[in-house]
Motif scaffolding. Structure first.
Motif, short mmCIF file in Angstrom:
data_model
loop_
_atom_site.label_atom_id
_atom_site.label_comp_id
_atom_site.label_asym_id
_atom_site.label_seq_id
_atom_site.Cartn_x
_atom_site.Cartn_y
_atom_site.Cartn_z
N UNK A 1 3.45 1.88 2.29
CA UNK A 1 3.07 1.85 3.82
C UNK A 1 4.04 0.12 3.88
N UNK A 2 4.37 0.09 4.48
CA UNK A 2 5.64 -1.59 4.68
C UNK A 2 4.38 -2.23 5.16
N UNK A 3 4.53 -3.48 5.03
CA UNK A 3 4.01 -4.65 5.80
C UNK A 3 3.70 -5.09 7.18
N UNK B 1 -5.11 6.25 -0.16
CA UNK B 1 -3.89 5.12 0.52
C UNK B 1 -4.77 4.15 -0.89
N UNK B 2 -3.68 3.67 -1.47
CA UNK B 2 -3.89 3.02 -2.72
C UNK B 2 -3.14 2.03 -2.73
N UNK C 1 -6.33 11.62 -6.86
CA UNK C 1 -6.02 11.17 -6.20
C UNK C 1 -5.43 13.15 -6.63
N UNK C 2 -5.16 13.69 -7.14
CA UNK C 2 -4.73 15.22 -6.99
C UNK C 2 -3.08 14.76 -7.16
N UNK C 3 -2.39 14.04 -7.48
CA UNK C 3 -1.38 14.39 -7.81
C UNK C 3 -0.33 14.30 -9.11
N UNK C 4 0.62 14.51 -9.26
CA UNK C 4 1.34 15.51 -10.33
C UNK C 4 2.84 14.64 -10.34
N UNK D 1 1.28 -1.34 -0.46
CA UNK D 1 -0.12 0.06 -0.09
C UNK D 1 0.65 1.37 0.31
N UNK D 2 0.32 2.40 -0.50
CA UNK D 2 1.12 3.26 -0.50
C UNK D 2 -0.27 4.77 -0.23
N UNK D 3 0.91 6.09 0.34
CA UNK D 3 -0.26 6.52 0.99
C UNK D 3 0.11 8.56 0.68
N UNK D 4 -1.06 8.76 0.01
CA UNK D 4 -0.50 9.67 -0.33
C UNK D 4 -1.14 11.09 0.30
N UNK D 5 -0.76 12.60 0.41
CA UNK D 5 -1.57 13.29 0.79
C UNK D 5 -1.91 14.88 -0.30
#
Length: 208
Positions: free
Chosen positions: A206-208, A169-170, A195-198, A159-163
């Motif tokens: 996010x480590x398992x 979280x994806x 996600x509003x990302x550029x 998983x990865x969290x984006x601000x």
């Protein structure tokens, strides 16, 4: 004084740990990879010409572009990426596929058995690729040393969290490991826009 020093050291370790989990985002617009045979048919060339280097050392955006067409529409000037691949593939977002009228699977690069059909036109000719169109599964490139440091292996799911204002979280990002790769999250334009990302922004692993 000792307690203060220990607190500063602990906070410093936490900050460094957080920074080490940040991975740059590469937003992947629609593009295509050609086999050498198809490059020769479409352009009469043996090699693609470098237009711009990208983050992964072995890859580049090429000067050459093609037109692609499906049952409902077409996209002119689709950028080619180099170097050539064993098989031709076109990577589109789900929105692109709907616009062209193509049913394409979400899959990893090179997994083309169920890929959708596409017509590709270059300055020297046209080809039909019966299994060519895919929607790239979200993934993270990295080298073996990074994978070891994070306790990860090729094909792991993370998983990865984006601000940001539309952050979140994806799930199900596939770890892809290769000797000369550097850490980079690859998302398509649908995912990045949601996600509003550029390109060049960051996500936190996010480590398992």
């Amino acid at each position: 004084m000792q307690d203060t020093r220990q607190l500063v050291e602990e906070v410093t370790r936490m900050v460094i740990g957080e920074l080490q989990l940040r991975i740059v985002v590469g937003v992947s617009n629609r593009h295509a990879h050609l086999s050498r045979e198809d490059l020769a048919t479409l352009f009469g060339l043996d090699e693609l010409t470098v237009y711009r280097r990208v983050r992964q050392p072995s890859d580049f955006a090429a000067e050459q572009t093609v037109s692609i067409a499906g049952p409902r529409g077409a996209f002119p000037k689709l950028r080619l990426m180099g170097p050539c691949r064993p098989k031709t593939q076109v990577e589109l977002s789900r929105t692109d596929c709907i616009a062209l009228g193509i049913d394409a699977p979400i899959t990893q690069s090179g997994h083309l058995d169920d890929a959708g059909p596409i017509d590709i036109e270059g300055p020297r000719g046209t080809i039909h690729v019966e299994h060519g169109v895919m929607v790239a599964a979200r993934h993270i490139h990295m080298g073996p040393s990074h994978a070891r440091a994070w306790g990860l292996a090729d094909q792991d799911l993370v998983q990865v969290r984006f601000g940001g204002e539309r952050g979140g979280v994806l799930d199900n990002l596939i770890i892809r490991v290769k000797d000369d790769w550097v850490p980079e999250i690859h998302l398509d334009t649908d995912e990045a826009n949601a996600l509003g990302l550029r390109d060049g922004e960051y996500g936190k692993l996010i480590l398992p």
